[in-house]
Design a protein around this motif. Structure first.
Motif, PDB file in Angstrom:
ATOM      1  N   ALA A 604       0.791  -1.231  -0.040  1.00  0.00           N
ATOM      2  CA  ALA A 604       0.015  -0.084   0.017  1.00  0.00           C
ATOM      3  C   ALA A 604       0.836   1.196  -0.094  1.00  0.00           C
ATOM      4  CB  ALA A 604      -0.844  -0.026   1.157  1.00  0.00           C
ATOM      5  N   HIS A 605       1.771   1.185   0.694  1.00  0.00           N
ATOM      6  CA  HIS A 605       2.609   2.498   0.925  1.00  0.00           C
ATOM      7  C   HIS A 605       4.006   2.543   0.061  1.00  0.00           C
ATOM      8  CE1 HIS A 605       0.270   4.050   4.175  1.00  0.00           C
ATOM      9  NE2 HIS A 605       0.369   3.053   4.621  1.00  0.00           N
ATOM     10  N   THR A 606       4.389   1.411  -0.771  1.00  0.00           N
ATOM     11  CA  THR A 606       5.923   1.246  -1.524  1.00  0.00           C
ATOM     12  C   THR A 606       5.341   1.727  -3.003  1.00  0.00           C
ATOM     13  OG1 THR A 606       6.538  -0.128   0.017  1.00  0.00           O
ATOM     14  CG2 THR A 606       7.487  -0.115  -2.216  1.00  0.00           C
ATOM     15  N   SER A 607       6.090   2.311  -3.622  1.00  0.00           N
ATOM     16  CA  SER A 607       6.157   2.599  -5.038  1.00  0.00           C
ATOM     17  C   SER A 607       6.189   1.197  -5.852  1.00  0.00           C
ATOM     18  CB  SER A 607       7.116   3.659  -5.450  1.00  0.00           C
ATOM     19  OG  SER A 607       6.880   3.953  -6.952  1.00  0.00           O
ATOM     20  N   THR A 608       5.491   1.274  -6.926  1.00  0.00           N
ATOM     21  CA  THR A 608       5.944   0.032  -7.741  1.00  0.00           C
ATOM     22  C   THR A 608       7.046   0.454  -8.607  1.00  0.00           C
ATOM     23  OG1 THR A 608       4.101   1.040  -9.528  1.00  0.00           O
ATOM     24  CG2 THR A 608       3.312  -0.648  -7.850  1.00  0.00           C
ATOM     25  N   SER A 609       7.303   1.681  -8.671  1.00  0.00           N
ATOM     26  CA  SER A 609       8.803   2.228  -9.455  1.00  0.00           C
ATOM     27  C   SER A 609       9.670   2.596  -8.415  1.00  0.00           C
ATOM     28  CB  SER A 609       8.386   3.230 -10.341  1.00  0.00           C
ATOM     29  OG  SER A 609       7.321   2.580 -11.266  1.00  0.00           O
ATOM     30  N   PRO A 610      10.232   1.957  -7.686  1.00  0.00           N
ATOM     31  CA  PRO A 610      11.171   2.330  -6.565  1.00  0.00           C
ATOM     32  C   PRO A 610      12.348   2.863  -7.142  1.00  0.00           C
ATOM     33  CG  PRO A 610      11.185   0.134  -6.665  1.00  0.00           C
ATOM     34  CD  PRO A 610      10.101   0.472  -7.432  1.00  0.00           C
ATOM     35  N   ASN A 611      13.219   3.776  -6.654  1.00  0.00           N
ATOM     36  CA  ASN A 611      14.426   4.428  -7.117  1.00  0.00           C
ATOM     37  C   ASN A 611      15.356   3.165  -6.787  1.00  0.00           C
ATOM     38  OD1 ASN A 611      17.281   5.674  -6.990  1.00  0.00           O
ATOM     39  ND2 ASN A 611      15.726   7.406  -7.587  1.00  0.00           N
ATOM     40  N   TYR A 612      16.090   2.610  -8.067  1.00  0.00           N
ATOM     41  CA  TYR A 612      17.244   1.593  -7.666  1.00  0.00           C
ATOM     42  C   TYR A 612      18.471   2.241  -7.188  1.00  0.00           C
ATOM     43  CZ  TYR A 612      14.505  -2.237  -9.791  1.00  0.00           C
ATOM     44  OH  TYR A 612      13.694  -3.095  -9.922  1.00  0.00           O
ATOM     45  N   GLN A 613      18.521   3.277  -7.440  1.00  0.00           N
ATOM     46  CA  GLN A 613      19.795   3.983  -6.868  1.00  0.00           C
ATOM     47  C   GLN A 613      19.858   3.943  -5.129  1.00  0.00           C
ATOM     48  OE1 GLN A 613      18.616   5.098  -9.718  1.00  0.00           O
ATOM     49  NE2 GLN A 613      20.419   4.841 -10.870  1.00  0.00           N
ATOM     50  N   ILE A 614      18.809   4.257  -4.754  1.00  0.00           N
ATOM     51  CA  ILE A 614      18.441   4.240  -3.313  1.00  0.00           C
ATOM     52  C   ILE A 614      18.643   2.947  -2.545  1.00  0.00           C
ATOM     53  CG2 ILE A 614      16.825   4.877  -1.536  1.00  0.00           C
ATOM     54  CD1 ILE A 614      15.638   6.816  -2.929  1.00  0.00           C
ATOM     55  N   LEU A 615      18.103   2.016  -3.626  1.00  0.00           N
ATOM     56  CA  LEU A 615      18.176   0.634  -3.024  1.00  0.00           C
ATOM     57  C   LEU A 615      19.745   0.084  -3.253  1.00  0.00           C
ATOM     58  CD1 LEU A 615      15.258  -0.849  -4.732  1.00  0.00           C
ATOM     59  CD2 LEU A 615      15.526  -0.565  -2.520  1.00  0.00           C
ATOM     60  N   ALA A 616      20.224   0.338  -4.084  1.00  0.00           N
ATOM     61  CA  ALA A 616      21.763   0.095  -4.249  1.00  0.00           C
ATOM     62  C   ALA A 616      22.463   0.752  -3.005  1.00  0.00           C
ATOM     63  CB  ALA A 616      22.471   0.343  -5.546  1.00  0.00           C
ATOM     64  N   SER A 617      22.284   1.982  -2.616  1.00  0.00           N
ATOM     65  CA  SER A 617      23.039   2.689  -1.660  1.00  0.00           C
ATOM     66  C   SER A 617      22.768   2.138  -0.406  1.00  0.00           C
ATOM     67  CB  SER A 617      22.768   4.064  -1.595  1.00  0.00           C
ATOM     68  OG  SER A 617      21.212   4.454  -1.056  1.00  0.00           O
ATOM     69  N   LEU A 618      21.393   1.471  -0.038  1.00  0.00           N
ATOM     70  CA  LEU A 618      21.311   0.814   1.265  1.00  0.00           C
ATOM     71  C   LEU A 618      22.006  -0.716   1.205  1.00  0.00           C
ATOM     72  CD1 LEU A 618      17.354   1.332   1.221  1.00  0.00           C
ATOM     73  CD2 LEU A 618      18.890   2.149   2.997  1.00  0.00           C
ATOM     74  N   ASP A 619      22.297  -1.136  -0.030  1.00  0.00           N
ATOM     75  CA  ASP A 619      23.145  -2.239  -0.050  1.00  0.00           C
ATOM     76  C   ASP A 619      24.523  -1.812   0.435  1.00  0.00           C
ATOM     77  OD1 ASP A 619      23.470  -5.068  -0.339  1.00  0.00           O
ATOM     78  OD2 ASP A 619      23.744  -4.955  -2.527  1.00  0.00           O
ATOM     79  N   LEU A 620      25.061  -0.923  -0.237  1.00  0.00           N
ATOM     80  CA  LEU A 620      26.501  -0.501   0.136  1.00  0.00           C
ATOM     81  C   LEU A 620      26.475   0.185   1.265  1.00  0.00           C
ATOM     82  CD1 LEU A 620      27.140   1.323  -3.173  1.00  0.00           C
ATOM     83  CD2 LEU A 620      28.320  -0.627  -2.719  1.00  0.00           C
ATOM     84  N   GLY A 621      25.659   0.830   1.999  1.00  0.00           N
ATOM     85  CA  GLY A 621      25.647   1.398   3.282  1.00  0.00           C
ATOM     86  C   GLY A 621      25.597   0.149   4.422  1.00  0.00           C
ATOM     87  N   ARG A 622      24.846  -1.103   4.042  1.00  0.00           N
ATOM     88  CA  ARG A 622      24.974  -2.155   4.927  1.00  0.00           C
ATOM     89  C   ARG A 622      26.629  -2.784   4.948  1.00  0.00           C
ATOM     90  NH1 ARG A 622      27.028  -6.723   3.719  1.00  0.00           N
ATOM     91  NH2 ARG A 622      26.089  -6.330   1.646  1.00  0.00           N
ATOM     92  N   ARG A 623      27.047  -2.850   3.624  1.00  0.00           N
ATOM     93  CA  ARG A 623      28.602  -3.392   3.520  1.00  0.00           C
ATOM     94  C   ARG A 623      29.568  -2.581   4.233  1.00  0.00           C
ATOM     95  NH1 ARG A 623      32.069  -2.212  -1.722  1.00  0.00           N
ATOM     96  NH2 ARG A 623      31.052  -3.513  -2.711  1.00  0.00           N
ATOM     97  N   GLN A 624      29.201  -1.148   4.421  1.00  0.00           N
ATOM     98  CA  GLN A 624      30.118  -0.335   4.966  1.00  0.00           C
ATOM     99  C   GLN A 624      30.013  -0.464   6.550  1.00  0.00           C
ATOM    100  OE1 GLN A 624      29.280   3.995   5.351  1.00  0.00           O
ATOM    101  NE2 GLN A 624      31.353   4.548   4.747  1.00  0.00           N
ATOM    102  N   VAL A 625      28.833  -0.579   7.069  1.00  0.00           N
ATOM    103  CA  VAL A 625      28.792  -0.647   8.462  1.00  0.00           C
ATOM    104  C   VAL A 625      29.132  -2.159   9.065  1.00  0.00           C
ATOM    105  CG1 VAL A 625      27.172   1.126   9.095  1.00  0.00           C
ATOM    106  CG2 VAL A 625      26.305  -1.172   8.443  1.00  0.00           C
ATOM    107  N   ALA A 626      29.113  -3.199   8.173  1.00  0.00           N
ATOM    108  CA  ALA A 626      29.501  -4.529   8.622  1.00  0.00           C
ATOM    109  C   ALA A 626      30.919  -4.540   8.598  1.00  0.00           C
ATOM    110  CB  ALA A 626      28.638  -5.445   7.663  1.00  0.00           C
ATOM    111  N   LEU A 627      31.711  -3.828   7.784  1.00  0.00           N
ATOM    112  CA  LEU A 627      33.135  -4.147   8.039  1.00  0.00           C
ATOM    113  C   LEU A 627      33.949  -2.878   8.661  1.00  0.00           C
ATOM    114  CD1 LEU A 627      33.358  -4.903   3.915  1.00  0.00           C
ATOM    115  CD2 LEU A 627      33.862  -6.497   5.889  1.00  0.00           C
TER     116      LEU A 627
END
Length: 918
Positions: A604-627
């Protein structure tokens, strides 16, 4: 280590000590340095070497062998060689050139990495450049120097040119030193525990005593078997640094030990057979955390030739590169941003709404990093994350306890879900026109009142902000335990929008939602806790509500369910593009009761066209804090402490400004430790405070009192900080401004802020000195108004009876009150004076909208709430031009008396009753 002032500052003290040692060694070798002056620099070098000696064994560079070498050179009076070696080492530490893995020659090149932090060098690097990433591995075993040298040599011999990572060893011989190394050395990514280590170091660790766990030293005594001691040490290391990969090497009964201790270690190896395999496993463990499934898939997609025949003309930059007028867009953003633009969910990519591939993997890796059972990415901010969680858990008529000072998204979420809201009052800080956090006694009193009214079965959720904007942090474990003792299936939503970084610091972590949920689940499943609880219950018998309110409660392990949600703005405190957020779930009943509703709310609240750059940055941000999360958060805290010291110790700044202390922001009754300034009392005191006090203060936030400048908070922010000097801040109050350090804050940026503040204070000092008598009197009047006279902070006045279910308890139907205003005939506008007159005449005036002043930034009125004289006075005296829900030319939008009279009171029984609610 006298200079290691401020909280947990050893890493910065060490860096500064090496810089001072290089400077003193250089002065020592100059021809002009003779006689007493030379003796002075000899003494400086001697003292610095003594201060560094206890620290250096815990880092691979320069490491004990090289440090011993410079000590020998100094003691022998070979000052030229000594100065040259110190300069090389300090250069390598400053530029981090030792991270190439060649620690023996690091720093030899005077020009290497001269500007390592220049971001322009990153932009110009070729995409296919391979750089071996560096980390360090802790080995816990008693070794001779010869054995240690042989081990280092052997490890280096295993390196291959195509390895993605390269590491060096740090060797310690005791359990207490292993914990010291884990605390101090942020380069560590793995620990190898061997059977032969002692529980206490033979070294003199007096200067590092604040980092020693004496209870652990006792547990590791020689009366326990080597395997038991290895398991105890592994548990302590995991509690301290959960991201570290732990390995065990043993010589006997490897199969049996693996079966008994395998859950404590990533792998168990035989000492004679598995050394090379251990090396490969260490690299594999780091590679697992380094993986970014979605970012890698998106990067791969961007390099594929595609024909776009669906949507998104900007895909691969085609609508830009062929344009005559907007080519500068590529010049500013770079082509890769547009090469990665797509609305496709195939070709190696994934759907955020139904992830089955790389996005699913990325979210699973995030769950591991943040300690949750499930993690979900959100691309339009924590405002949306809060609404998703609320809508998935709360049905119309459910009762929710909500911090009145929470972010407006929670209020709107309650309206959308149809919740009946009980607002919780935070303690006031009238001197600074702000609120603190909600006392546990306030929460318990509301729950017990609902219980007495027979409504406890309708209570579904409590939502609190941790930490608050101003840095007040809850004792999450105590709040959850005592609430579950009253309402065993209560769901907790912790808004950690400003607290995502806390997971990656050992002191902060204990007060985060996910870590507390894990600990609480373990405690409730512990047979010893069950026995203890039963004995206490038998001894005490049933307790009255008054007794329940006035004592610490424990949840019943047979009934309590751990159901915890946390929403985090990754983009606010960690690395992510704007609006990148996460939802973390640790809910025992998620699969059975919530997953379907959560999926629907997410859709209901999530766009069917999410910004992939934001998603990729979340993936990279997780890598950063994990290391490197531990390093980044530690640096963030230290920069905040340096800023505090720079302001409070500066004679001019301290005349007009001061950093508010813990005792200024947290009243004494919430601080049983009695420590007024735990941030400046050393690590042990800080840990004691975080273990015992109901509320603590986040060290990374500095609330600066500026009343003595004569500027109010909004003026200081706009006119001085932002307009004149480009210093950006978010939060102000009547007489304070809030500075927040983050993982991107540098010592240079702290120095710049201090420079700006000194300039403002200097100009103010000069201006005051030139004021005439009348002007001086007006200035002093401003200061008095900002430092003494404060607007009273009003409590929640209550919902009008037509929006309440009875009069015994205060919950109100926000949704009903909100939608009533959609009919304009139900509403009118009244000025402040007109509302005052109606209240004086005995009438009840009811708000038709949310009324939110900025600052403080939370609604002081919600739909259905009755106006009070205290609220009107507060709004009238508030020094802010921005009040959402108020139109100066018209006034406040309120319900007409006719509209209210035409309603009958809300009743829970009138609502359709669902058979099962998650």
């Amino acid at each position: 280590m006298d200079n290691s002032r401020a909280y947990n500052s050893v890493w910065q003290f060490r860096g500064d000590a090496w810089c001072r040692l290089e400077e003193a060694a250089d002065r020592l070798t100059r021809p002009s340095t003779t006689g007493d002056l030379k003796e002075e620099y000899v003494a400086i070098c001697h003292d610095l070497l003594i201060n560094l000696a206890p620290l250096e064994p815990y880092w691979a560079f320069p490491g004990s062998p090289q440090f011993a070498k410079i000590q020998r050179l100094f003691n022998a009076g070979a000052y030229d060689k000594f100065a040259h070696t110190v300069a090389r080492i300090n250069r390598a530490l400053t530029t981090e050139s030792y991270r190439t893995g060649d620690v023996d020659t690091a720093g030899a090149d005077d020009t290497a990495d001269l500007f390592p932090a220049d971001p322009r060098t990153l932009e110009s690097q070729p995409a296919n450049r391979r750089e071996q990433l560096y980390f360090e591995v802790l080995v816990v075993e008693k070794m001779t120097e010869a054995q240690e040298r042989a081990l280092r040599k052997e490890v280096r011999s295993w390196r291959r040119p195509d390895d993605e990572f390269v590491y060096e060893l740090v060797v310690v011989g005791s359990g207490d030193e292993a914990l010291i190394a884990a605390r101090l050395n942020v380069n560590l990514q793995a620990v190898v525990i061997r059977r032969r280590f002692s529980h206490q170091s033979p070294r003199d660790l007096t200067t590092l005593s604040e980092f020693i766990d004496h209870e652990l030293s006792h547990d590791l005594d020689d009366h326990k078997s080597p395997d038991e001691r290895a398991a105890i040490l592994a548990k302590s290391l995991h509690e301290l640094r959960p991201e570290l990969d732990l390995f065990l090497m043993t010589e006997i009964e490897v199969e049996d030990i693996a079966g008994r201790l395998g859950q404590s270690f990533r792998r168990v190896f035989h000492a004679r057979e598995g050394v090379l395999e251990l090396h490969l496993s260490i690299l594999q463990g780091v590679a697992a955390r380094y993986r970014t499934p979605f970012f890698s898939a998106l990067k791969q997609y961007s390099h594929r030739p595609t024909g776009v025949f669906h949507a998104l003309p900007i895909s691969q930059g085609k609508s830009i590169v062929n344009s005559h007028w907007i080519k500068d867009m590529v010049g500013f953003y770079g082509l890769d941003v547009f090469m990665a633009e797509t609305s496709a969910t195939c070709g190696g990519l994934d759907s955020l709404l139904e992830p089955t591939g790389p996005l699913r993997e990325s979210q699973q890796l995030a769950a591991e990093a943040y300690g949750s059972r499930h993690t979900y990415f959100v691309t339009n901010g924590t405002s949306t994350a809060n609404k998703i969680v609320t809508q998935s858990l709360v049905a119309p008529g459910d009762i929710v306890l909500l911090d009145r000072n929470c972010h407006q998204s929670h209020h709107y979420g309650m309206m959308l879900a149809g919740a009946n809201v009980v607002y919780l009052e935070a303690y006031p800080l009238a001197d600074y026109t702000m609120y603190g956090a909600v006392p546990l006694r306030e929460i318990k009193s509301k729950l017990l009142a609902l219980k007495a009214a027979g409504k406890l079965d309708r209570v579904k959720m409590i939502s609190l902000t941790n930490c608050t904007f101003d840095g007040i942090v809850y004792d999450t474990e105590r709040v959850m335990e005592e609430c579950l003792a009253i309402k065993p299936d209560l769901v907790f939503l912790w808004d950690e929008a400003w607290f995502a970084f806390a997971r990656f610091h050992p002191v902060y972590r204990q007060r985060t939602a996910m870590e507390t949920a894990r600990r609480l689940r373990t405690k409730l499943a512990d047979p010893e806790y069950r026995v203890s609880y039963t004995e206490q219950l038998t001894h005490e018998g049933p307790l009255s509500d008054e007794e329940l309110l006035n004592r610490r409660l424990r949840p019943d392990p047979a009934e309590a369910r751990v159901r915890v949600y946390a929403t985090q703005s990754t983009h606010k405190t960690l690395t992510s593009l704007r609006q990148g957020s996460m939802i973390h779930v640790f809910d025992q009943d998620f699969e059975q009761k919530v997953s379907e509703a959560f999926h629907e709310a997410y859709m209901a609240h999530t766009s069917t066209s999410p910004n992939y750059q934001i998603l990729a940055s979340l993936d990279l941000g997780r890598r950063q804090v994990a290391l490197e999360g531990v390093e980044l958060v530690q640096r963030q805290i230290e920069n905040a402490m340096q800023l505090r010291d720079a302001i409070d110790n500066h004679p001019l700044l301290s005349k007009y400004m001061s950093c508010l202390r813990t005792s200024d922001l947290i009243p004494q009754q919430f601080r049983p430790s009695g420590i007024a300034q735990p941030l400046r009392s050393g690590l042990k005191n800080m840990m004691a405070v975080w273990d015992s006090d109901e509320f603590v203060l986040d060290p990374s936030r500095i609330t600066l009192s500026i009343g003595r400048t004569g500027y109010d908070g909004d003026q200081f922010k706009r006119e001085q900080l932002m307009d004149r000097h480009g210093v950006q801040i978010n939060k102000t109050s009547r007489n304070t401004v809030l500075f927040m350090t983050n993982i991107g804050t540098t010592r240079s940026s702290v120095a710049f802020l201090v420079e700006v503040l000194v300039k403002i204070a200097g100009e103010l000092e000069e201006s005051i000195s030139e004021m005439g008598l009348g002007e001086r009197a007006r200035f002093e009047q401003k200061v008095r108004r900002l430092t003494t006279n404060s607007a009273s902070l009003p409590n929640f006045s209550g919902f009008h009876p037509v929006f309440r279910d009875g009069t015994q308890t205060p919950e109100g139907d926000v949704r009903r009150a909100f939608y009533l205003s959609y009919d304009d005939t139900h509403c009118e506008y009244l000025s402040t004076d007109e509302i005052f007159d109606k209240i004086d005449a005995g009438a009840q005036v009811v708000s038709a909208t949310f009324v939110t002043p900025y600052p403080p930034g939370f609604p002081v009125l919600v739909p259905g709430q009755v106006f009070s004289q205290e609220i009107l006075t507060f709004l009238r005296e508030l020094d802010t031009p921005e009040i959402h829900g108020y139109k100066p030319e018209l006034g406040f939008r309120v319900y007409t008396e006719k509209a209210i009279e035409g309603l009958r009171p809300a009743r829970w029984s009138d609502l359709p009753q669902p058979s099962v609610i998650g």
